[in-house]
Design a protein around this motif. Structure first.
Motif, short mmCIF file in Angstrom:
data_model
loop_
_atom_site.label_atom_id
_atom_site.label_comp_id
_atom_site.label_asym_id
_atom_site.label_seq_id
_atom_site.Cartn_x
_atom_site.Cartn_y
_atom_site.Cartn_z
N GLY A 187 -76.35 44.28 42.88
CA GLY A 187 -75.41 43.18 43.09
C GLY A 187 -75.07 43.09 44.56
O GLY A 187 -75.46 43.95 45.37
N LYS A 188 -74.36 42.04 44.93
CA LYS A 188 -74.03 41.88 46.35
C LYS A 188 -73.13 43.03 46.80
O LYS A 188 -72.23 43.47 46.09
CB LYS A 188 -73.35 40.53 46.58
CG LYS A 188 -72.16 40.25 45.70
CD LYS A 188 -71.68 38.82 45.87
CE LYS A 188 -70.51 38.50 44.95
NZ LYS A 188 -70.08 37.09 45.09
N VAL A 189 -73.39 43.49 48.03
CA VAL A 189 -72.63 44.60 48.61
C VAL A 189 -71.41 44.00 49.30
O VAL A 189 -71.53 43.18 50.22
CB VAL A 189 -73.50 45.39 49.61
CG1 VAL A 189 -72.72 46.58 50.14
CG2 VAL A 189 -74.78 45.85 48.93
N LEU A 190 -70.22 44.42 48.87
CA LEU A 190 -68.98 43.84 49.37
C LEU A 190 -68.33 44.66 50.45
O LEU A 190 -67.48 44.15 51.18
CB LEU A 190 -68.00 43.64 48.21
CG LEU A 190 -68.50 42.73 47.07
CD1 LEU A 190 -67.49 42.71 45.94
CD2 LEU A 190 -68.74 41.33 47.58
N ILE B 121 -73.18 56.92 55.32
CA ILE B 121 -72.35 55.75 55.04
C ILE B 121 -72.13 55.66 53.53
O ILE B 121 -72.91 56.21 52.74
CB ILE B 121 -72.97 54.44 55.57
CG1 ILE B 121 -74.19 54.06 54.73
CG2 ILE B 121 -73.29 54.52 57.03
CD1 ILE B 121 -74.66 52.64 54.99
N VAL B 122 -71.06 54.94 53.16
CA VAL B 122 -70.75 54.67 51.76
C VAL B 122 -70.71 53.16 51.59
O VAL B 122 -70.13 52.44 52.41
CB VAL B 122 -69.39 55.29 51.36
CG1 VAL B 122 -69.06 54.93 49.92
CG2 VAL B 122 -69.42 56.79 51.52
N SER B 123 -71.35 52.68 50.52
CA SER B 123 -71.35 51.24 50.24
C SER B 123 -70.83 51.00 48.82
O SER B 123 -71.09 51.78 47.91
CB SER B 123 -72.77 50.66 50.38
OG SER B 123 -73.66 51.28 49.49
N GLY B 124 -70.08 49.92 48.67
CA GLY B 124 -69.55 49.52 47.37
C GLY B 124 -70.05 48.14 47.00
O GLY B 124 -70.11 47.25 47.86
N SER B 125 -70.38 47.93 45.73
CA SER B 125 -71.08 46.71 45.35
C SER B 125 -70.42 46.04 44.14
O SER B 125 -69.59 46.63 43.44
CB SER B 125 -72.54 47.02 45.02
OG SER B 125 -73.20 45.91 44.45
#
Length: 605
Positions: A407-410, A421-425
């Motif tokens: 899904g899109k990464v917000l 790094i940390v990414s939330g989606s």
């Protein structure tokens, strides 16, 4: 000619109406005429029969008289025949009277029908006249509409011609823009190459000058070492402590001043030696720990004093479309913005204005989040194309593309070591990435769409669509704690010492959470403040004494953390909802971006 045609037209119209009336009226009288003709035929037949029977009657009487004289039996026969003939004629006459009565009744009925038909004809004539008037009116309207249609067709043709001309002009301008962009790129490349050559030349000259000064200093030191210094026995010599940094006449706080008697006055050292030392090391003031007086000021990017913004210094078009993210570099000299045009743009803050510096390309969808690393050398951006990307700020080159979300990464953030790094989606997961190996180290299912992320050394805090703030232990991949708010969480931010967490949610409340107690310490709100989107970002000031956030009506609100009240409201420059706010690390500027295409640089200047 036109009058003759008009005269012929109304004559033909009257002739057609007369023919139509003749057909209608003749049809209604045809049955009467037919019955009347039959009646006349019967009447004629009766007249003929009566005329024929009249001589027969006379003949019969004559024969009867003669027969009576001659033959009585013959007379009886004739009398019987006469009786039968009389009866027959009586019957025929009765039948004729009966038919005449029927015909009279038919004539009466037909007269009634004629009267009804006359009435119908009159009503039809009135209707025809009304219809004729309506037809005339409609023909006039039709003529007007035809004229209007012709005008529209002419206007449409004119607009089409103008559109074709504009299209040709646009194509020519687009081609010219492409050529100009290519020429500009070539000029920029040449300029960068020349700048690099100039820098290399300047570095070489500086190195030669440094070597020359060093050689001169070594020579002066050698000459000074060879030259004796005569000392008078009657004079005193001031001995300074080894701390140095004291000006003439100043004493060291640690060592006492000692005086040596001498007979002759001391000879000053050579002037060239002192000048060379001053040029290399500079003159150190008494209260300085730095080798240069310039370093007594606050370093660039470090918060010396927070200025509460009151004036829009620069309002500019940042992107082609909605602007979602904004962030200052650690040194406060660069401003980065990200928008739905799939670009991250860099702006240099010079004299209260944002001058365009470059653009970072490579994303396939709109940018949702931006962050610099702690050194300001790399820029991390999250995107709607399910990926996060890292560029180098100096050369604008794309270094890493991290894909794996569905899904899109917000949101995406550097950890404190800048190596992960940390990414939330939107796919309800958080991913931990290692930049050295460029792989995903861990994937954590959060259970709800992640809208924003902040990080400490070993803890990741994420704000979610289900109104919860989750605290994650990076080492254990587990939730340490959850804190539920009253609305969807749109933004998270940490103060300078990472002890307080700032949150914004769709219930139009901004809250500060004390991370030592994991409890809400303070709540901010304002009349008119409304969170405009699920990705509306708020921010701490660098010293943590103020909070800045943008509203759906385009107003920028500044809250004082100490009093908990609105310190300032700036509502005159944005035309749409504010998506993101960033406070410069130096404390001098605030930047805000909106759902339109504008960005604004604020300060108190």
């Amino acid at each position: 000619m036109a009058e003759r045609c008009a005269e012929c037209s109304w004559k033909r119209h009257i002739l057609d109406q007369l023919k139509a009336r003749d057909r209608v009226q003749r049809q209604s009288f045809e049955e009467i005429v037919l019955q009347y003709n039959r009646l006349l035929e019967k009447s004629d037949l009766q007249t003929v029969l009566s005329e024929r029977y009249q001589p027969d009657k006379y003949d019969v009487h004559r024969g009867h008289d003669s027969c009576m004289g001659t033959d009585p039996s013959r007379g009886e026969v004739l009398q019987q025949e006469m009786s039968q003939m009389r009866i027959k004629h009586q019957e025929e006459l009765t039948e004729l009277h009966k038919k005449r009565g029927e015909l009279a009744q038919n004539v009466i009925e037909l007269n009634n029908q004629i009267q009804q038909k006359d009435k119908e004809i009159q009503s039809n004539a009135a209707k025809m006249s009304e219809y004729q008037q309506q037809i005339s009116s409609l023909e006039g309207d039709c003529r007007e509409l035809r004229g209007y249609l012709q005008d529209l067709e002419r206007a449409n043709q004119t607009l089409k011609d103008e559109y074709d001309a504009l299209q040709i002009t646009f194509s020519a301008l687009e081609e010219k823009l492409r050529k100009t962009s290519e020429d500009n790129q070539e000029l920029v490349s040449r300029w960068m190459a020349e700048k690099a050559q100039e820098a290399n030349k300047l570095n070489a000259e500086n190195e030669k000058d440094s070597r020359r000064r060093q050689a001169k200093l070594q020579k002066e030191l050698a000459d000074a070492a060879k030259e004796p210094l005569p000392i008078e026995q009657d004079d005193d010599i001031e001995v300074l402590s080894e701390d140095g940094g004291k000006g003439p006449g100043e004493t060291s706080p640690k060592r006492p001043l000692s005086r040596t008697p001498s007979k002759k006055s001391s000879q000053p050292p050579p002037a060239g030696l002192l000048d060379s030392i001053s040029n290399i090391f500079g003159r150190r003031p008494a209260n300085s720990f730095s080798s240069s007086p310039e370093n007594t000021d606050a370093p660039s990017g470090v918060c010396a004093e927070v200025r509460v913004p009151s004036t829009a210094l620069h309002v500019f078009e940042a992107h082609d479309g909605e602007v979602n993210a904004v962030r200052f570099s650690p040194g406060s000299r660069l401003l980065a913005t990200g928008g739905m045009d799939r670009r991250v743009k860099l702006w240099e803050v010079v004299a209260g204005r944002c001058e365009p510096k470059g653009a970072l390309t490579g994303s396939n969808a709109g940018i949702t989040s931006i962050e610099f690393d702690s050194a300001g050398s790399y820029l991390l951006a999250a995107s709607n194309d399910f990926a996060s990307r890292i560029w180098t700020v100096d050369d604008y080159k794309l270094r890493h593309t991290l894909t794996g979300h569905s899904g899109k990464v917000l949101a995406a953030r550097f950890l404190l070591d800048n190596a992960r790094i940390v990414s939330g989606s939107y796919d309800r997961t958080l991913k931990l990435w290692d930049l050295r190996s460029k792989v995903c180290m861990k994937t954590v299912f959060a259970g709800s769409s992640c809208n924003d992320i902040v990080c400490t050394e070993q803890c990741v805090m994420s704000g979610h669509f289900d109104k919860k703030v989750r605290f994650w232990d990076i080492r254990a991949e587990s939730i340490v704690q959850e804190l539920e708010l009253f609305g969807r969480v749109t933004s998270l931010d940490l103060n300078h010492d990472r002890t307080e967490l700032l949150t914004c949610s769709r219930d139009d409340l901004v809250k500060i959470i004390d991370l030592r107690t994991n409890a809400v310490r303070q709540t901010f709100s304002a009349q008119g403040f409304k969170c405009g989107a699920d990705w509306t970002r708020v921010t701490f000031s660098p010293d943590g004494s103020y909070v800045a956030g943008g509203s759906a009506d385009g107003a920028l609100y500044i809250w004082n953390v100490l009093t908990g009240k609105v310190d300032r409201t700036l509502d005159r420059n944005h035309n749409s909802a504010i998506n993101s706010v960033s406070w410069s690390p130096s404390g001098a500027f605030v930047a805000s971006v909106e759902k339109g295409s504008k960005a604004i640089l604020w300060s108190d200047m």
